[in-house]
Design an enzyme around this catalytic site. Structure first.
Site, PDB file in Angstrom:
ATOM      1  N   HIS A   1       0.799  -1.197  -0.163  1.00 55.22           N
ATOM      2  CA  HIS A   1       0.072  -0.139   0.006  1.00 55.22           C
ATOM      3  C   HIS A   1       0.449   1.489   0.090  1.00 55.22           C
ATOM      4  O   HIS A   1       0.715   2.310   0.950  1.00 55.22           O
ATOM      5  CB  HIS A   1      -0.681  -0.015   1.514  1.00 55.22           C
ATOM      6  CG  HIS A   1      -2.159   0.620   0.764  1.00 55.22           C
ATOM      7  ND1 HIS A   1      -3.549   0.039   1.351  1.00 55.22           N
ATOM      8  CD2 HIS A   1      -2.489   2.202   0.801  1.00 55.22           C
ATOM      9  CE1 HIS A   1      -4.078   0.976   1.285  1.00 55.22           C
ATOM     10  NE2 HIS A   1      -4.013   2.057   1.167  1.00 55.22           N
TER      11      HIS A   1
ATOM     12  N   ASP B   1       1.098  -5.447  -6.729  1.00 55.08           N
ATOM     13  CA  ASP B   1       1.542  -3.998  -7.248  1.00 55.08           C
ATOM     14  C   ASP B   1       2.668  -3.108  -5.899  1.00 55.08           C
ATOM     15  O   ASP B   1       2.817  -4.178  -5.526  1.00 55.08           O
ATOM     16  CB  ASP B   1       0.028  -3.046  -6.587  1.00 55.08           C
ATOM     17  CG  ASP B   1      -0.485  -2.922  -5.423  1.00 55.08           C
ATOM     18  OD1 ASP B   1      -0.083  -3.114  -4.357  1.00 55.08           O
ATOM     19  OD2 ASP B   1      -1.623  -2.096  -5.368  1.00 55.08           O
TER      20      ASP B   1
HETATM   21  C1  LIG Z   1      -4.171   8.909  -4.279  1.00 46.63           C
HETATM   22  C2  LIG Z   1      -4.225   7.516  -3.567  1.00 46.63           C
HETATM   23  C3  LIG Z   1      -4.895   6.652  -2.899  1.00 46.63           C
HETATM   24  C4  LIG Z   1      -5.774   5.804  -2.553  1.00 46.63           C
HETATM   25  N1  LIG Z   1      -6.444   4.671  -1.791  1.00 46.63           N
HETATM   26  C5  LIG Z   1      -6.879   3.790  -1.371  1.00 46.63           C
HETATM   27  C6  LIG Z   1      -7.844   3.288  -1.059  1.00 46.63           C
HETATM   28  O1  LIG Z   1      -9.061   3.667  -0.561  1.00 46.63           O
HETATM   29  N2  LIG Z   1      -7.951   1.569  -1.098  1.00 46.63           N
HETATM   30  C7  LIG Z   1      -6.780   1.444  -1.731  1.00 46.63           C
HETATM   31  O2  LIG Z   1      -6.738  -0.391  -0.550  1.00 46.63           O
HETATM   32  N3  LIG Z   1      -5.489   1.472  -1.857  1.00 46.63           N
HETATM   33  C8  LIG Z   1      -5.302   2.667  -1.497  1.00 46.63           C
HETATM   34  N4  LIG Z   1      -4.471   3.280  -2.803  1.00 46.63           N
HETATM   35  C9  LIG Z   1      -3.056   2.237  -2.612  1.00 46.63           C
HETATM   36  C10 LIG Z   1      -3.655   1.863  -4.471  1.00 46.63           C
HETATM   37  O3  LIG Z   1      -3.886   0.795  -4.458  1.00 46.63           O
HETATM   38  C11 LIG Z   1      -2.058   0.797  -4.208  1.00 46.63           C
HETATM   39  O4  LIG Z   1      -2.118  -0.215  -3.447  1.00 46.63           O
HETATM   40  C12 LIG Z   1      -0.825   1.886  -3.878  1.00 46.63           C
HETATM   41  O5  LIG Z   1      -0.793   3.476  -5.275  1.00 46.63           O
HETATM   42  C13 LIG Z   1       0.661   1.320  -4.914  1.00 46.63           C
HETATM   43  O6  LIG Z   1       1.686   1.375  -5.012  1.00 46.63           O
HETATM   44  P1  LIG Z   1       2.330   2.844  -5.836  1.00 46.63           P
HETATM   45  O7  LIG Z   1       1.560   3.458  -5.557  1.00 46.63           O
HETATM   46  O8  LIG Z   1       4.155   2.688  -5.412  1.00 46.63           O
HETATM   47  O9  LIG Z   1       2.147   1.745  -6.892  1.00 46.63           O
HETATM   48  C14 LIG Z   1      -4.149   4.719  -2.869  1.00 46.63           C
HETATM   49  C15 LIG Z   1      -3.525   4.819  -3.481  1.00 46.63           C
HETATM   50  C16 LIG Z   1      -3.078   7.259  -4.101  1.00 46.63           C
HETATM   51  C17 LIG Z   1      -2.262   7.524  -4.126  1.00 46.63           C
END
Ligand SMILES: Cc1cc2nc3c(=O)[nH]c(=O)nc-3n(C[C@H](O)[C@H](O)[C@H](O)COP(=O)(O)O)c2cc1C
Length: 299
Positions: free
Chosen positions: A195, A226
Protein backbone atom coordinates in the site's frame (compact mmCIF):
# COMPACT_ATOMS: atom_id res chain seq x y z
CA UNK A 1 4.75 8.13 10.12
CA UNK A 2 8.35 9.12 9.46
CA UNK A 3 9.46 7.14 6.42
CA UNK A 4 12.86 8.74 6.13
CA UNK A 5 16.13 7.00 5.41
CA UNK A 6 16.31 3.36 4.45
CA UNK A 7 13.09 2.34 6.19
CA UNK A 8 10.97 3.62 3.28
CA UNK A 9 9.45 0.49 1.72
CA UNK A 10 8.91 2.39 -1.55
CA UNK A 11 12.66 2.96 -1.91
CA UNK A 12 13.46 -0.63 -0.87
CA UNK A 13 10.89 -1.93 -3.36
CA UNK A 14 12.24 0.14 -6.26
CA UNK A 15 15.80 -0.95 -5.50
CA UNK A 16 14.75 -4.59 -5.43
CA UNK A 17 12.81 -4.21 -8.69
CA UNK A 18 15.87 -2.75 -10.39
CA UNK A 19 18.13 -5.54 -9.09
CA UNK A 20 16.20 -8.09 -11.18
CA UNK A 21 17.61 -8.43 -14.69
CA UNK A 22 16.19 -10.08 -17.81
CA UNK A 23 17.99 -12.50 -20.16
CA UNK A 24 16.89 -12.31 -23.86
CA UNK A 25 16.07 -15.44 -25.90
CA UNK A 26 15.35 -14.60 -29.53
CA UNK A 27 15.64 -17.83 -31.48
CA UNK A 28 12.25 -19.54 -32.10
CA UNK A 29 10.48 -16.60 -30.43
CA UNK A 30 7.37 -14.97 -31.92
CA UNK A 31 5.30 -11.81 -31.38
CA UNK A 32 3.56 -12.24 -28.03
CA UNK A 33 -0.13 -12.15 -27.12
CA UNK A 34 -0.66 -10.20 -23.88
CA UNK A 35 -4.35 -10.99 -23.37
CA UNK A 36 -5.34 -12.91 -20.22
CA UNK A 37 -8.24 -14.87 -18.77
CA UNK A 38 -8.87 -13.65 -15.25
CA UNK A 39 -11.76 -14.62 -12.94
CA UNK A 40 -13.82 -15.86 -15.86
CA UNK A 41 -13.29 -12.89 -18.21
CA UNK A 42 -10.85 -12.21 -21.02
CA UNK A 43 -8.92 -8.95 -20.69
CA UNK A 44 -6.62 -7.31 -23.23
CA UNK A 45 -3.67 -7.34 -20.82
CA UNK A 46 -2.58 -8.42 -17.32
CA UNK A 47 -2.07 -4.76 -16.39
CA UNK A 48 -4.74 -3.57 -13.97
CA UNK A 49 -5.86 -0.30 -12.43
CA UNK A 50 -5.01 0.65 -8.83
CA UNK A 51 -7.65 0.88 -6.07
CA UNK A 52 -7.51 4.66 -5.69
CA UNK A 53 -9.70 7.06 -3.73
CA UNK A 54 -10.05 10.81 -3.14
CA UNK A 55 -9.04 12.11 -6.58
CA UNK A 56 -10.43 15.48 -7.58
CA UNK A 57 -11.42 16.89 -10.97
CA UNK A 58 -8.30 17.65 -12.92
CA UNK A 59 -8.16 20.53 -15.39
CA UNK A 60 -11.81 21.44 -14.74
CA UNK A 61 -12.92 18.33 -16.67
CA UNK A 62 -16.38 16.76 -16.30
CA UNK A 63 -15.38 13.56 -14.47
CA UNK A 64 -13.13 13.27 -11.42
CA UNK A 65 -9.89 11.28 -11.62
CA UNK A 66 -11.47 8.07 -10.30
CA UNK A 67 -14.15 8.21 -12.98
CA UNK A 68 -11.66 9.12 -15.71
CA UNK A 69 -9.34 6.17 -15.03
CA UNK A 70 -12.36 3.86 -14.76
CA UNK A 71 -13.53 4.94 -18.23
CA UNK A 72 -9.98 4.41 -19.55
CA UNK A 73 -9.88 0.90 -18.03
CA UNK A 74 -13.11 0.01 -19.80
CA UNK A 75 -11.86 1.36 -23.14
CA UNK A 76 -8.56 -0.55 -22.72
CA UNK A 77 -10.46 -3.69 -21.59
CA UNK A 78 -8.40 -4.12 -18.43
CA UNK A 79 -9.69 -4.86 -14.92
CA UNK A 80 -10.61 -1.79 -12.87
CA UNK A 81 -10.37 -1.23 -9.10
CA UNK A 82 -11.51 1.50 -6.75
CA UNK A 83 -10.89 2.19 -3.06
CA UNK A 84 -12.42 4.12 -0.16
CA UNK A 85 -15.60 5.96 -1.16
CA UNK A 86 -19.27 6.34 -0.38
CA UNK A 87 -21.95 4.46 -2.33
CA UNK A 88 -22.97 7.37 -4.56
CA UNK A 89 -19.40 7.69 -5.89
CA UNK A 90 -19.17 3.94 -6.39
CA UNK A 91 -22.44 3.93 -8.34
CA UNK A 92 -21.05 6.53 -10.75
CA UNK A 93 -17.94 4.43 -11.28
CA UNK A 94 -19.69 1.10 -11.80
CA UNK A 95 -22.14 2.74 -14.22
CA UNK A 96 -19.12 3.88 -16.25
CA UNK A 97 -17.34 0.51 -16.01
CA UNK A 98 -18.88 -2.62 -14.53
CA UNK A 99 -15.58 -4.54 -14.68
CA UNK A 100 -14.72 -2.82 -11.39
CA UNK A 101 -13.71 -4.43 -8.10
CA UNK A 102 -14.63 -2.36 -5.04
CA UNK A 103 -12.05 -2.49 -2.25
CA UNK A 104 -13.90 -1.60 0.97
CA UNK A 105 -11.99 -0.26 3.98
CA UNK A 106 -11.75 -2.29 7.23
CA UNK A 107 -14.21 0.11 8.89
CA UNK A 108 -14.85 -0.27 12.62
CA UNK A 109 -18.48 0.28 11.67
CA UNK A 110 -19.25 -3.29 10.63
CA UNK A 111 -22.65 -2.29 9.23
CA UNK A 112 -20.87 0.08 6.86
CA UNK A 113 -18.65 -2.73 5.55
CA UNK A 114 -21.67 -4.94 4.89
CA UNK A 115 -23.67 -2.07 3.38
CA UNK A 116 -20.87 -1.09 0.97
CA UNK A 117 -20.30 -4.68 -0.12
CA UNK A 118 -24.01 -5.37 -0.63
CA UNK A 119 -24.39 -2.09 -2.48
CA UNK A 120 -21.51 -3.05 -4.78
CA UNK A 121 -23.13 -6.38 -5.57
CA UNK A 122 -26.51 -4.86 -6.39
CA UNK A 123 -24.93 -2.05 -8.41
CA UNK A 124 -23.27 -4.65 -10.67
CA UNK A 125 -19.65 -4.76 -9.47
CA UNK A 126 -17.28 -7.36 -10.90
CA UNK A 127 -15.96 -8.15 -7.41
CA UNK A 128 -15.56 -6.89 -3.87
CA UNK A 129 -12.67 -6.91 -1.44
CA UNK A 130 -10.92 -5.28 1.49
CA UNK A 131 -7.52 -3.65 2.05
CA UNK A 132 -6.41 -5.44 5.23
CA UNK A 133 -3.19 -3.37 5.34
CA UNK A 134 -5.06 -0.26 6.47
CA UNK A 135 -6.11 -1.47 9.94
CA UNK A 136 -3.41 -0.08 12.21
CA UNK A 137 -2.12 3.41 12.92
CA UNK A 138 0.50 4.62 15.34
CA UNK A 139 -2.09 5.21 18.07
CA UNK A 140 -3.76 1.82 17.70
CA UNK A 141 -6.39 1.43 14.99
CA UNK A 142 -6.08 3.87 12.11
CA UNK A 143 -8.48 6.72 11.40
CA UNK A 144 -8.82 7.32 7.66
CA UNK A 145 -10.46 10.59 6.59
CA UNK A 146 -12.33 10.67 9.90
CA UNK A 147 -13.43 6.99 9.78
CA UNK A 148 -12.26 4.47 12.40
CA UNK A 149 -10.72 1.20 11.21
CA UNK A 150 -10.61 -2.08 13.13
CA UNK A 151 -9.02 -5.55 13.21
CA UNK A 152 -10.32 -8.22 10.85
CA UNK A 153 -10.52 -11.88 11.88
CA UNK A 154 -10.71 -14.85 9.54
CA UNK A 155 -14.36 -15.28 10.55
CA UNK A 156 -15.13 -11.70 9.54
CA UNK A 157 -13.35 -12.10 6.19
CA UNK A 158 -15.11 -15.43 5.58
CA UNK A 159 -18.46 -13.75 6.25
CA UNK A 160 -17.68 -11.13 3.55
CA UNK A 161 -16.82 -13.92 1.09
CA UNK A 162 -20.14 -15.60 1.92
CA UNK A 163 -22.06 -12.34 1.52
CA UNK A 164 -22.30 -12.70 -2.23
CA UNK A 165 -21.28 -14.84 -5.15
CA UNK A 166 -18.91 -12.13 -6.41
CA UNK A 167 -15.15 -12.84 -6.41
CA UNK A 168 -13.62 -11.60 -3.14
CA UNK A 169 -10.17 -9.98 -3.27
CA UNK A 170 -7.93 -9.40 -0.24
CA UNK A 171 -5.62 -6.43 -0.82
CA UNK A 172 -2.45 -5.92 1.20
CA UNK A 173 -1.18 -9.50 1.55
CA UNK A 174 2.57 -9.50 2.15
CA UNK A 175 3.23 -12.82 3.88
CA UNK A 176 2.80 -16.53 3.23
CA UNK A 177 0.81 -16.68 6.46
CA UNK A 178 -1.86 -14.21 5.28
CA UNK A 179 -1.89 -15.73 1.78
CA UNK A 180 -2.76 -19.17 3.21
CA UNK A 181 -5.51 -17.63 5.35
CA UNK A 182 -6.95 -15.94 2.24
CA UNK A 183 -7.08 -19.33 0.49
CA UNK A 184 -8.78 -20.82 3.57
CA UNK A 185 -11.53 -18.21 3.68
CA UNK A 186 -12.31 -18.66 -0.03
CA UNK A 187 -10.83 -15.46 -1.51
CA UNK A 188 -10.61 -15.62 -5.30
CA UNK A 189 -7.62 -13.28 -5.53
CA UNK A 190 -5.08 -11.45 -3.41
CA UNK A 191 -3.18 -8.26 -4.09
CA UNK A 192 0.40 -8.60 -2.89
CA UNK A 193 1.11 -5.05 -1.75
CA UNK A 194 2.45 -2.78 0.99
CA UNK A 195 0.00 0.00 0.00
CA UNK A 196 2.77 2.38 -1.13
CA UNK A 197 4.87 1.90 1.97
CA UNK A 198 2.49 1.78 4.94
CA UNK A 199 4.91 -0.48 6.86
CA UNK A 200 8.54 0.63 7.23
CA UNK A 201 11.01 -2.00 6.03
CA UNK A 202 8.16 -3.93 4.39
CA UNK A 203 9.44 -6.72 2.15
CA UNK A 204 9.17 -5.84 -1.55
CA UNK A 205 6.13 -7.57 -3.08
CA UNK A 206 8.33 -9.24 -5.72
CA UNK A 207 10.65 -10.58 -2.99
CA UNK A 208 7.86 -12.38 -1.12
CA UNK A 209 5.90 -13.33 -4.27
CA UNK A 210 7.61 -16.68 -5.11
CA UNK A 211 6.96 -17.95 -1.56
CA UNK A 212 3.32 -16.89 -1.78
CA UNK A 213 2.98 -18.53 -5.21
CA UNK A 214 4.38 -21.77 -3.82
CA UNK A 215 2.07 -21.64 -0.79
CA UNK A 216 -0.99 -21.15 -3.02
CA UNK A 217 -0.10 -24.01 -5.37
CA UNK A 218 -3.14 -26.26 -5.87
CA UNK A 219 -5.61 -23.47 -4.98
CA UNK A 220 -7.50 -21.29 -7.49
CA UNK A 221 -6.44 -18.03 -5.80
CA UNK A 222 -5.21 -15.52 -8.38
CA UNK A 223 -2.27 -13.27 -7.52
CA UNK A 224 -2.09 -9.58 -8.41
CA UNK A 225 0.97 -7.51 -7.45
CA UNK A 226 1.15 -3.78 -6.92
CA UNK A 227 3.62 -1.14 -5.59
CA UNK A 228 6.18 0.51 -7.85
CA UNK A 229 4.78 -1.08 -11.01
CA UNK A 230 5.72 1.63 -13.48
CA UNK A 231 6.73 0.00 -16.77
CA UNK A 232 6.12 -3.10 -18.86
CA UNK A 233 9.41 -4.46 -17.51
CA UNK A 234 8.06 -4.23 -13.95
CA UNK A 235 4.92 -6.09 -15.04
CA UNK A 236 7.05 -8.72 -16.79
CA UNK A 237 9.14 -9.32 -13.65
CA UNK A 238 5.99 -9.69 -11.52
CA UNK A 239 4.52 -12.23 -13.96
CA UNK A 240 7.81 -14.13 -14.17
CA UNK A 241 7.96 -14.41 -10.38
CA UNK A 242 4.48 -15.89 -10.14
CA UNK A 243 1.84 -13.14 -10.43
CA UNK A 244 -1.18 -13.51 -12.72
CA UNK A 245 -1.45 -9.73 -13.11
CA UNK A 246 0.06 -6.44 -11.92
CA UNK A 247 -1.59 -3.14 -11.03
CA UNK A 248 -0.07 0.24 -11.81
CA UNK A 249 -0.21 2.91 -9.11
CA UNK A 250 1.03 6.46 -8.69
CA UNK A 251 2.99 6.01 -11.94
CA UNK A 252 -0.32 6.62 -13.72
CA UNK A 253 -1.12 9.91 -12.00
CA UNK A 254 0.83 12.35 -14.22
CA UNK A 255 -0.95 10.96 -17.32
CA UNK A 256 -4.31 11.12 -15.55
CA UNK A 257 -3.84 14.66 -14.30
CA UNK A 258 -2.63 16.01 -17.63
CA UNK A 259 -4.83 14.28 -20.21
CA UNK A 260 -7.51 12.35 -18.29
CA UNK A 261 -9.00 9.34 -20.10
CA UNK A 262 -6.76 9.67 -23.17
CA UNK A 263 -3.64 10.09 -20.99
CA UNK A 264 -4.37 6.93 -19.01
CA UNK A 265 -5.13 5.01 -22.20
CA UNK A 266 -1.83 6.14 -23.67
CA UNK A 267 0.03 5.02 -20.51
CA UNK A 268 -1.68 1.61 -20.44
CA UNK A 269 -1.02 1.12 -24.18
CA UNK A 270 2.66 2.03 -23.78
CA UNK A 271 3.08 -0.29 -20.77
CA UNK A 272 1.38 -3.14 -22.64
CA UNK A 273 3.65 -2.61 -25.64
CA UNK A 274 6.72 -2.74 -23.37
CA UNK A 275 5.43 -6.01 -21.90
CA UNK A 276 4.80 -7.50 -25.37
CA UNK A 277 8.30 -6.46 -26.47
CA UNK A 278 9.90 -8.18 -23.49
CA UNK A 279 7.82 -11.33 -23.91
CA UNK A 280 8.86 -11.58 -27.57
CA UNK A 281 12.48 -10.92 -26.62
CA UNK A 282 12.48 -13.70 -24.01
CA UNK A 283 10.63 -16.39 -25.97
CA UNK A 284 7.27 -16.27 -24.17
CA UNK A 285 4.33 -16.21 -26.59
CA UNK A 286 1.57 -16.06 -23.95
CA UNK A 287 1.30 -14.47 -20.51
CA UNK A 288 0.69 -17.84 -18.86
CA UNK A 289 4.00 -19.16 -20.29
CA UNK A 290 6.21 -16.52 -18.61
CA UNK A 291 8.53 -17.95 -15.95
CA UNK A 292 11.53 -16.92 -13.90
CA UNK A 293 14.11 -18.90 -15.92
CA UNK A 294 15.02 -15.64 -17.73
CA UNK A 295 15.55 -13.61 -14.55
CA UNK A 296 18.86 -12.89 -12.85
CA UNK A 297 19.30 -11.22 -9.48
CA UNK A 298 22.13 -8.75 -8.89
CA UNK A 299 23.58 -9.58 -5.50
C1 LIG B 1 -4.35 8.82 -4.03
C2 LIG B 1 -4.32 7.41 -3.58
C3 LIG B 1 -5.44 6.84 -2.99
C4 LIG B 1 -5.45 5.51 -2.59
N1 LIG B 1 -6.57 4.99 -2.02
C5 LIG B 1 -6.61 3.67 -1.68
C6 LIG B 1 -7.79 3.10 -1.15
O1 LIG B 1 -8.78 3.77 -0.89
N2 LIG B 1 -7.79 1.76 -0.90
C7 LIG B 1 -6.69 0.98 -1.16
O2 LIG B 1 -6.74 -0.23 -0.93
N3 LIG B 1 -5.55 1.51 -1.64
C8 LIG B 1 -5.48 2.82 -1.92
N4 LIG B 1 -4.33 3.36 -2.42
C9 LIG B 1 -3.15 2.48 -2.64
C10 LIG B 1 -3.11 1.93 -4.05
O3 LIG B 1 -4.23 1.13 -4.33
C11 LIG B 1 -1.85 1.06 -4.29
O4 LIG B 1 -1.81 -0.02 -3.38
C12 LIG B 1 -0.54 1.84 -4.19
O5 LIG B 1 -0.67 3.14 -4.73
C13 LIG B 1 0.57 1.07 -4.92
O6 LIG B 1 1.80 1.70 -4.77
P1 LIG B 1 2.47 2.63 -5.91
O7 LIG B 1 1.63 3.86 -6.03
O8 LIG B 1 3.83 2.91 -5.39
O9 LIG B 1 2.49 1.83 -7.19
C14 LIG B 1 -4.30 4.71 -2.79
C15 LIG B 1 -3.16 5.29 -3.36
C16 LIG B 1 -3.15 6.60 -3.75
C17 LIG B 1 -1.91 7.19 -4.36
Amino acid sequence: MDYTRLSDANIITKKYMDSILIEPRYIDSVKADISVDFLGETFDSPIMMPAFSHLGNYGGREHNGLEEYSIAAGECNILNFCGMMENDQFKKIVDLNNKTIRIVKPYADHEKVIDQMQFAKHAGAFGIGMDIDHIFGENGYDVVVGEDMTAQSMDMLRSYVELSDLPFVVKGVLSVSDAKKCADIGAKAIIVSHHHGRVPYAVPPLYILPGIKEALKGTDVKIIVDCSIETGADVFKALALGADAAAVGRSMLPYLEKDGVSGVKEYIKKTGEQLRYLMGSTGFGRVCDINDSVLHHLS
